[in-house]
Design a protein around this motif. Structure first.
Motif, PDB file in Angstrom:
ATOM      1  N   VAL A  68      12.489  -9.984  72.974  1.00  0.00           N
ATOM      2  CA  VAL A  68      12.890 -10.590  71.708  1.00  0.00           C
ATOM      3  C   VAL A  68      14.115  -9.836  71.202  1.00  0.00           C
ATOM      4  N   ASN A  69      15.084 -10.574  70.731  1.00  0.00           N
ATOM      5  CA  ASN A  69      16.315  -9.948  70.272  1.00  0.00           C
ATOM      6  C   ASN A  69      16.108  -9.414  68.855  1.00  0.00           C
ATOM      7  N   LEU A  70      16.174  -8.115  68.718  1.00  0.00           N
ATOM      8  CA  LEU A  70      15.954  -7.510  67.398  1.00  0.00           C
ATOM      9  C   LEU A  70      17.260  -6.957  66.829  1.00  0.00           C
ATOM     10  N   SER A  71      18.385  -7.454  67.324  1.00  0.00           N
ATOM     11  CA  SER A  71      19.647  -6.883  66.853  1.00  0.00           C
ATOM     12  C   SER A  71      19.820  -7.189  65.366  1.00  0.00           C
ATOM     13  N   GLY A  72      20.377  -6.250  64.668  1.00  0.00           N
ATOM     14  CA  GLY A  72      20.580  -6.416  63.231  1.00  0.00           C
ATOM     15  C   GLY A  72      19.361  -6.038  62.415  1.00  0.00           C
ATOM     16  N   ILE A  73      18.261  -5.715  63.096  1.00  0.00           N
ATOM     17  CA  ILE A  73      17.069  -5.296  62.352  1.00  0.00           C
ATOM     18  C   ILE A  73      16.949  -3.785  62.510  1.00  0.00           C
ATOM     19  N   SER A  74      17.042  -3.069  61.394  1.00  0.00           N
ATOM     20  CA  SER A  74      17.007  -1.614  61.497  1.00  0.00           C
ATOM     21  C   SER A  74      15.608  -1.158  61.881  1.00  0.00           C
ATOM     22  N   SER A  75      15.537   0.039  62.436  1.00  0.00           N
ATOM     23  CA  SER A  75      14.233   0.576  62.828  1.00  0.00           C
ATOM     24  C   SER A  75      13.306   0.671  61.620  1.00  0.00           C
ATOM     25  N   GLN A  76      13.890   1.049  60.478  1.00  0.00           N
ATOM     26  CA  GLN A  76      13.095   1.161  59.256  1.00  0.00           C
ATOM     27  C   GLN A  76      12.485  -0.184  58.872  1.00  0.00           C
ATOM     28  N   GLU A  77      13.284  -1.225  59.030  1.00  0.00           N
ATOM     29  CA  GLU A  77      12.802  -2.547  58.648  1.00  0.00           C
ATOM     30  C   GLU A  77      11.710  -3.012  59.612  1.00  0.00           C
ATOM     31  N   LEU A  78      11.908  -2.725  60.889  1.00  0.00           N
ATOM     32  CA  LEU A  78      10.903  -3.062  61.893  1.00  0.00           C
ATOM     33  C   LEU A  78       9.584  -2.370  61.561  1.00  0.00           C
ATOM     34  N   PHE A  79       9.700  -1.112  61.234  1.00  0.00           N
ATOM     35  CA  PHE A  79       8.555  -0.269  60.877  1.00  0.00           C
ATOM     36  C   PHE A  79       7.802  -0.857  59.678  1.00  0.00           C
ATOM     37  N   LYS A  80       8.552  -1.219  58.636  1.00  0.00           N
ATOM     38  CA  LYS A  80       7.929  -1.688  57.405  1.00  0.00           C
ATOM     39  C   LYS A  80       7.322  -3.081  57.576  1.00  0.00           C
ATOM     40  N   ARG A  81       8.111  -3.977  58.173  1.00  0.00           N
ATOM     41  CA  ARG A  81       7.615  -5.350  58.229  1.00  0.00           C
ATOM     42  C   ARG A  81       6.518  -5.522  59.267  1.00  0.00           C
ATOM     43  N   PHE A  82       6.520  -4.706  60.309  1.00  0.00           N
ATOM     44  CA  PHE A  82       5.421  -4.787  61.264  1.00  0.00           C
ATOM     45  C   PHE A  82       4.130  -4.294  60.616  1.00  0.00           C
ATOM     46  N   THR A  83       4.248  -3.208  59.831  1.00  0.00           N
ATOM     47  CA  THR A  83       3.084  -2.675  59.119  1.00  0.00           C
ATOM     48  C   THR A  83       2.516  -3.714  58.152  1.00  0.00           C
ATOM     49  N   LEU A  84       3.388  -4.376  57.412  1.00  0.00           N
ATOM     50  CA  LEU A  84       2.913  -5.324  56.406  1.00  0.00           C
ATOM     51  C   LEU A  84       2.481  -6.646  57.031  1.00  0.00           C
ATOM     52  N   GLY A  85       3.030  -6.975  58.210  1.00  0.00           N
ATOM     53  CA  GLY A  85       2.736  -8.283  58.780  1.00  0.00           C
ATOM     54  C   GLY A  85       1.738  -8.268  59.909  1.00  0.00           C
ATOM     55  N   CYS A  86       1.478  -7.102  60.489  1.00  0.00           N
ATOM     56  CA  CYS A  86       0.612  -7.125  61.666  1.00  0.00           C
ATOM     57  C   CYS A  86      -0.379  -5.973  61.698  1.00  0.00           C
ATOM     58  N   ALA A  87       0.085  -4.766  61.937  1.00  0.00           N
ATOM     59  CA  ALA A  87      -0.835  -3.639  62.055  1.00  0.00           C
ATOM     60  C   ALA A  87      -0.118  -2.363  61.648  1.00  0.00           C
ATOM     61  N   GLU A  88      -0.930  -1.350  61.347  1.00  0.00           N
ATOM     62  CA  GLU A  88      -0.379  -0.126  60.790  1.00  0.00           C
ATOM     63  C   GLU A  88       0.455   0.654  61.800  1.00  0.00           C
ATOM     64  N   VAL A  89       1.701   0.938  61.418  1.00  0.00           N
ATOM     65  CA  VAL A  89       2.528   1.870  62.185  1.00  0.00           C
ATOM     66  C   VAL A  89       2.388   3.214  61.489  1.00  0.00           C
ATOM     67  N   GLU A  90       1.882   4.185  62.236  1.00  0.00           N
ATOM     68  CA  GLU A  90       1.608   5.480  61.607  1.00  0.00           C
ATOM     69  C   GLU A  90       2.856   6.322  61.478  1.00  0.00           C
ATOM     70  N   GLU A  91       3.800   6.101  62.411  1.00  0.00           N
ATOM     71  CA  GLU A  91       4.964   6.965  62.419  1.00  0.00           C
ATOM     72  C   GLU A  91       6.115   6.238  63.088  1.00  0.00           C
ATOM     73  N   LEU A  92       7.307   6.475  62.585  1.00  0.00           N
ATOM     74  CA  LEU A  92       8.507   5.950  63.230  1.00  0.00           C
ATOM     75  C   LEU A  92       9.269   7.142  63.776  1.00  0.00           C
ATOM     76  N   GLU A  93       9.565   7.100  65.085  1.00  0.00           N
ATOM     77  CA  GLU A  93      10.231   8.237  65.708  1.00  0.00           C
ATOM     78  C   GLU A  93      11.553   7.730  66.281  1.00  0.00           C
ATOM     79  N   GLU A  94      12.658   8.254  65.790  1.00  0.00           N
ATOM     80  CA  GLU A  94      13.946   7.781  66.291  1.00  0.00           C
ATOM     81  C   GLU A  94      14.411   8.714  67.404  1.00  0.00           C
ATOM     82  N   HIS A  95      14.871   8.111  68.498  1.00  0.00           N
ATOM     83  CA  HIS A  95      15.291   8.903  69.644  1.00  0.00           C
ATOM     84  C   HIS A  95      16.754   8.703  69.946  1.00  0.00           C
ATOM     85  N   TYR A  96      17.446   9.794  70.195  1.00  0.00           N
ATOM     86  CA  TYR A  96      18.858   9.750  70.603  1.00  0.00           C
ATOM     87  C   TYR A  96      19.712   8.958  69.607  1.00  0.00           C
TER      88      TYR A  96
END
Lengths: 816, 352
Positions: free
Chosen positions: A12-40
């Motif tokens: 799925v193309n997630l371009s333009g969606i920040s990691s923070q937004e993915l983290f928040k909206r996945f938590t509110l729309g599907c299941a709990e994300v306990e932590e967001l870890e940004e790499h490189y």
């Protein structure tokens, strides 16, 4: 489970969606994300620098001033650097100011010993690429100067979502990247592009297998299923594999998702599991004797050495995969040591199967063996995806070994029963009522279709929903499940709170609550005692410390089967042991205190466990005995709540619900038994000095323990007070003193005095006691009064004489 | 001896000031004896009255009496002054040290008071009572049915693992892992519409640390009626939480999973410390889980003898210990059950 954003982007193309937004909206729309870890994420801002000049720092022996360029135009920069391996002509990573490194260090312009440093040259450790490293990271000589480090190391920035596994318990479809991608597509309204569900893809892989097929004269491995717990099974024999290192992409992804990279073959099986959410098993086909696999329930207890080198005992009912000679695999949980992949492996047998969740769970819980595999199978995976998983395995093998693989035809051990979706009838109005939110039919249909459910309209207001097979195993079957899907996707936050309209009712405080509150208030505020709430789980040590129970009586304790430690082996049989230990600890800090606890105690009677509510009280004073204070307080308590009681000196002859008569903690000369409602259910006493000494308490400890079981059954504050008018005539007091022996109990004289027959004597009581040598002197007061008239002195004198005679008759002597 | 009237009158009047000038009680008594004695002015005056002719007696008599009583009055005045002086002196001598109050002596006092958990529990109970909820209690020793099966957690369901159960020798076979066990009992006791809460301790076979205890307190709640919606749930939780937290905190619902509710939510409040920005307390999330809740699963309603086609409802569980810790900023959950008076005394002896 860890989900990589890059991996999701395969589907799925997630371009333009920040990691923070993915983290928040996945938590509110599907299941709990306990932590967001940004790499490189900072690697694109770090560039490859070419070192041009090195001069010593004017003010330090260890530091150098390093001049370097970031392009070929001749502009140079300078940093202060302490690395030993810095050398002219080397290419190293350079981080400018304003960037935050993976270790959290935020680079700012800084003077180091008087010289300004414009950023920093980095080591592997500082880049988060190694736990420890010495010197700078030296890049290969052919690396172009000025490119980003992400490019130089081919490391794409990635965001990792740490999902809470507990919140996926009901979603067997979400245990791999494909499932999560499907959710993201709906949440962000992006198209889903998973090739594995198309027939083109499927056909192309079957074609590949055919092209590279071995002559049919060579026999493949047969599979015979004789266990109802094997729900589906497909396998394929592949020849020409060779153990080696994985492709870099596979390696990176596995490592980011928390899987150690082992070798190309094992990595492929793990990659498959993390991608499609379905565990597979790889056998070294040469270890399978007799060219046939048998899947069956264990009939006799046996044992199997597993891949992790542990030896496990298999019991009747466990599912076992074996060949003609030996056991191979504990199905759905872990492979056996003997058939595992090794350096010698050239022929690979791939198993993709599905198992009864309940059976997998029972075995894995019993063996304490919770694997990635078992935790997926016990969620109830979709049988219909095994063929897809097998073909994807072939595709990954082809990527790893573009040349030289040969295939036997896939073998079906058991085909899944065809999936017939069950209709879930939905009424739009009921759906709206349950959510308390107006949602349009078009919206509902769009959302459900996005989740790959089939929606069939029945009437303008009702429709039937058919879930796809991967949502039908455990997850979606009821109207309520559809409510959840719609609610979470429209966002529960969009629902406007609404007050219900309910009929007025008058509710009253239940009597157990009035008792609890009343009793706690009485002891807290009338008797200045502190309320404690102690841990109800105890260990033997505490009981030993206060000599609570003979070992033989331990069968009356309610033992935990799975206590966590020696301090928590059973439920407390009384409030007293823990209260006494608490007394010991507090006596180290305070010279006097009072505390109490209202709580449950637990007893075992034959095989029946019982709980009772008790009240436990401790009075402690370093300098004086406090048994009388405590006894008075208990009597005040019982009178306050109009609870009828009898107190008598402790004999320990009859069973008492609060204490074992054999307990050596009771001081036999300072103990009272409490009878309530005809039963002994309380004790007031002082702690025996032997125990006080054993506990190293310096001071006087008194305790009370009272069962509240019968009291709680009564109506609280039941008795009302009867008022009587105050007499207008004056009363008259008569005091006298008796001489008694030192051990004479006061109560006896009081009771005798109260027996004096005279309606005008309105009270009789004790005033004061003093002792002199071997004698005890007790002073009493009798009060005489008449409701209407003043008593004459002749009458009073006569009655006083009679009262004294009454005592003389009983053998008492008066003080001279 | 002078016996004429003006002389005696002056002599008597002189005594008035003699009395006033007396230095001691003894001197004053001596003066009084002199005033009334043979050599004093009063006796001769009385003689004079006796001897006086009839027509003078009418004026002379009252005059003599007035002089006598005025003299005694000034004696009494001085006498009372001396007595008062004596009391004041003794008060001064025997004064109490009013700084020797209990608050200055660290030892030997009993501080009565409720456990902080009791205080918070009562508050929450009262808030829900005001909202029309009944309060129920349930046993700690439970059977499989009330703890699991009736709550839509069949045998071998992975959800059983979500709550690590303490198993017991004998029957009932387990310690309740949640106050949800009160649900089925409550439903059977009530006829819908109803609403009730059930507070109490629950037991989990978990390693303990500063934020985990094997025994902790929960408060269960249930609301059942016709056409109960998610919007009603949010309304109730908002109203109740505003009272419980004593502030209007932003809340949000995110999907969760509990077998006994469908849909299930985790109700979260904005982290009070960082106001949603993310900090170490909220694990950088900006929100803190406070209240798992959801619409009651039809299977649970059925287990309680309620027809899910007619009635619906919501249920919630409040972590009482977490509330206590938030309210008093207690850093370690284990302190609640440690029985340490150095902890308890911080809450005792005062209204909270």
């Amino acid at each position: 489970m860890i989900i990589s954003k890059n991996w999701l982007q395969d589907f799925v193309n997630l371009s333009g969606i920040s990691s923070q937004e993915l983290f928040k909206r996945f938590t509110l729309g599907c299941a709990e994300v306990e932590e967001l870890e940004e790499h490189y994420s900072c690697f694109s801002k770090i560039t490859v620098a070419l070192i041009e000049k090195i001069t010593p720092h004017p003010d330090s022996d260890r530091l150098n001033l390093v001049t370097f360029s970031l392009d070929m135009q001749g502009t140079t920069h300078q940093v202060v650097c302490g690395a030993a391996n810095v050398a002219v002509g080397k290419k190293v990573p350079y981080c400018p100011v304003g960037v935050t490194l993976p270790n959290g260090l935020h680079l700012e312009p800084k003077k180091i010993r008087g010289v300004l440093s414009e950023g920093m040259l980095l080591s592997e450790e500082e880049l988060g690429l190694a736990e420890k490293s010495e010197g700078l990271l030296i890049l290969p000589d052919h690396t172009p100067v000025g490119i980003g480090l992400d490019q130089a190391l081919s490391l794409r920035p990635d965001a990792l979502l740490h999902l809470d596994n507990k919140s996926l318990t009901h979603r067997p479809d979400l245990w791999g990247h494909v499932g999560i991608a499907r959710e993201c597509a709906v949440i962000f309204e992006r198209p889903l592009k998973i090739p594995y569900f198309t027939s083109e893809w499927k056909n192309s892989l079957y074609k590949k297998i055919e092209e590279k097929a071995l002559p049919s004269s060579q026999t493949t491995i047969k599979v015979s299923v004789d266990s109802p717990h094997c729900l589906s099974f497909i396998g394929i024999l592949v020849e020409g594999v060779k153990l080696g290192e994985s492709l870099p992409l596979h390696k990176t992804r596995l490592q980011l998702c928390g899987q150690k990279s082992l070798n190309n073959l094992v990595d492929i099986s793990n990659y498959l599991m993390l991608e499609l959410g379905h565990p597979v098993h790889f056998y070294d086909a040469d270890t399978i004797e007799g060219k046939e696999l048998f899947i069956e329930n264990v009939k006799n207890t046996s044992s199997l050495k597993l891949l992790d080198d542990s030896e496990k005992e298999l019991l009747e009912g466990d599912i076992l995969i074996r060949d003609s000679k030996k056991s191979l695999v504990l199905a759905g949980i872990m492979g056996g040591k003997s058939s595992g992949i090794s350096e010698k492996t050239t022929r690979l047998f791939i198993e993709v199967a599905n198992w009864t969740p309940k059976r997998i769970r029972q075995t894995s819980v019993r063996l304490g063996l919770r694997t990635e595999s078992s935790s997926r199978f016990e969620k109830h995976l979709d049988c219909h995806q095994i063929e897809r998983v097998l073909l994807r395995a072939v595709e990954l093998l082809e990527e790893q070994f573009p040349e030289g693989l040969r295939y036997h035809a896939p073998v079906w051990g058991k085909r899944p029963t065809p999936y017939i979706p069950k209709a879930i009838p939905i009424c739009l109005e009921t759906l709206q009522n349950r959510l308390g939110h107006r949602v349009s039919k078009e919206q509902v249909v769009a959302l459900l279709t996005g989740l790959q459910m089939t929606v069939q309209e029945k009437t303008p207001n009702t429709f039937e929903v058919f879930p796809p097979s991967f949502r039908a195993t455990k997850d979606i079957s009821l109207f309520e499940d559809i409510v959840e899907e719609i609610g979470r996707l429209i966002g529960f936050d969009t629902i406007v709170p609404q007050s219900p309209t309910v009929p007025l009712t008058l509710n009253s405080r239940p009597s157990f609550l009035s008792w609890h509150r009343g009793i706690a208030d009485f002891w807290s505020f009338q008797k200045q005692s502190t309320e404690l709430q102690l841990h109800p789980l105890l260990g033997e040590k505490i009981l030993h410390q206060v000599d609570w129970m003979a070992p033989l009586e331990q069968n009356r304790l309610v033992f935990l089967k799975n206590g966590l430690s020696l301090d928590q082996q059973f439920l407390r049989p009384s409030l007293l042991p823990a209260l006494l230990i608490s007394c010991r600890e507090n006596a180290k800090n305070f010279s006097c205190f009072r505390f109490f606890e209202i709580g449950k105690i637990y007893k075992k009677d034959q095989e029946t466990n019982k709980e009772e509510t008790h009240l436990g009280i401790i009075f402690f004073k370093e300098t004086h005995p406090c048994i009388l204070d405590l006894a008075n307080a208990v009597e005040d308590f019982l009178r306050f709540f109009s609870i009828p009681y009898q107190l008598s000196s402790f004999e320990g002859k009859w069973p008492n619900t609060c204490v074992d008569s054999s307990w050596r903690g009771i001081n036999p000369y300072q103990a009272l038994e409490l009878k309530l409602f005809g039963k002994l259910q309380g004790i007031i006493g002082s702690l025996h000095p032997t125990i006080t000494q054993k506990l190293k308490i310096k001071g006087h400890v008194s305790f009370a323990s009272i069962s509240l079981e019968d009291i709680l059954q009564k109506q609280p504050f039941k008795k009302s007070v009867t008022y009587s008018p105050i007499s207008k005539a004056p009363s008259s007091n008569f005091d006298f003193t008796l001489k008694t022996a030192l051990n004479f109990p006061l109560e006896e004289a009081i009771l005798w005095g109260k027996k004096f027959k005279c309606t005008e004597m309105i009270s009789f009581g004790h005033l004061v006691t003093f002792t002199k040598e071997e004698d005890k002197f007790l002073t009493f007061r009798a009060t005489f009064a008449h409701p209407q008239e003043t008593l004459s002195s002749e009458f009073l004198q006569k009655k006083q004489q009679e009262l004294m005679q009454h005592f003389v008759k009983a053998g008492y002597t008066f003080k001279e | 001896m002078e016996t004429d009237l003006p002389f005696l009158q002056k002599k008597a009047e002189d005594f008035f000031s003699f009395f006033n000038e007396a230095k001691t009680k003894e001197e004053l008594l001596k003066l009084k004896a002199e005033f009334l004695g043979e050599s004093g002015p009063i006796i001769p005056l009385m003689e004079l009255v006796k001897k006086a002719p009839k027509e003078q007696k009418g004026t002379l008599g009252p005059l003599a009496n007035t002089l006598r009583s005025k003299g005694l009055e000034s004696f009494q005045k001085k006498w009372d002054f001396f007595l008062e002086q004596e009391i004041l002196d003794s008060l001064k001598k025997n004064s109490l040290d009013l700084t020797a109050r209990e608050s200055f002596s660290a030892l030997d006092k009993n501080l009565g008071g409720l456990h902080p958990r009791t205080v918070v529990q009562r508050e929450v109970e009262d808030i829900f009572t005001r909202l029309g909820f009944d309060i129920l209690e349930g046993p700690h020793l439970e059977d499989d049915y009330h703890n699991f099966s009736a709550l839509n957690i069949p045998e071998d369901h992975p959800a059983r693992e979500m709550q690590d159960t303490f198993w017991l020798e004998g029957t009932p076979p387990l310690l309740r892992t949640h106050t949800s066990t009160i649900q089925v009992r409550g439903m059977k006791q009530h006829k819908p519409p109803f609403r009730f809460i059930g507070p109490g301790p629950v037991f989990r076979c978990e390693r303990t640390d500063a934020s985990h205890e094997s025994v902790f307190y929960q408060l269960e709640g249930m609301y059942v009626d016709k056409n109960v919606s998610v919007a009603h749930l949010i309304y109730f939780m908002k109203v109740a939480l505003k009272e419980i937290l004593k502030r209007e905190a932003p809340i949000r619902l995110r999907p969760g999973y509990f077998p006994f509710t469908e849909p299930s939510f985790e109700l979260e409040i904005e982290c009070a410390l960082c106001k949603g920005k993310g900090c170490s307390v909220c694990k950088q999330l900006g929100w803190v889980e406070l209240l798992p809740c959801g619409m009651i699963h039809p299977n649970v309603l059925r287990a309680g003898g309620i027809d899910p086609d007619v009635f619906s409802g919501f249920a919630f569980g409040l972590g009482l210990d977490r509330l206590v810790m938030m309210r008093f900023k207690i850093e370690d959950i284990r302190l609640l059950q440690a029985g340490d008076l150095r902890f308890s005394y911080q809450f005792a002896g005062r209204s909270l």
